[in-house]
Design a protein around this motif. Structure first.
Motif: not given
Length: 140
Positions: A77-101
């Motif tokens: 895409d020609n959109g705003v530069p954005y690397d989705p891989l740069a963000k740290a992986d979510p901590d899947v050991s946490l519950t959905a309520e405890e994890r960041e959105i």
């Protein structure tokens, strides 16, 4: 395939990818994983790449006949530069309520594909997905 980057075009994108996969007898489980990954990336482009405007997305799908037989899919895409891989992986050991959105979709993409890469080149975001379809060549 280049189309307007709208959610309404998701079915066309998936049909395009599936058409390529079916030519190489892609196992259904693998096809499902690829479809989910393509959907996640494409929907993110449709929602965020051109906000508040609209633009196009290009989907390239190649099968490398190996062995192993692999599919390589690029979403551009020609959109705003954005690397989705740069963000740290979510901590899947946490519950959905405890994890960041956010971040769970790209995490699932990274888990289900053999290789995921991002680059920004010539004004384009380019996300590459790679997945093995068959370990060995099929004998006729």
């Amino acid at each position: 395939m280049t189309i307007p980057a709208t959610v309404e075009n998701l079915d066309k994108v998936i049909a395009f990818v599936d058409q390529q996969l079916e030519r190489f007898q892609c196992p259904m489980e693998t096809q499902f994983q690829i479809d989910v990954a393509v959907e996640e990336i494409y929907v993110n482009i449709a929602h965020y790449a051109y906000t508040p405007g609209q633009g196009e997305a290009t989907i390239r799908c190649e099968v490398e006949e190996g062995p192993p037989v692999q599919v390589v899919i690029e979403l551009l895409d020609n959109g705003v530069p954005y690397d989705p891989l740069a963000k740290a992986d979510p901590d899947v050991s946490l519950t959905a309520e405890e994890r960041e959105i956010g971040g769970l979709g790209i995490f699932m993409v990274k888990q289900s594909m053999d290789h995921v890469a991002y680059r920004y080149e010539n004004g384009k975001n380019i996300l590459t997905l790679r997945k093995t379809l068959h370990e060995k060549e099929e004998k006729a």
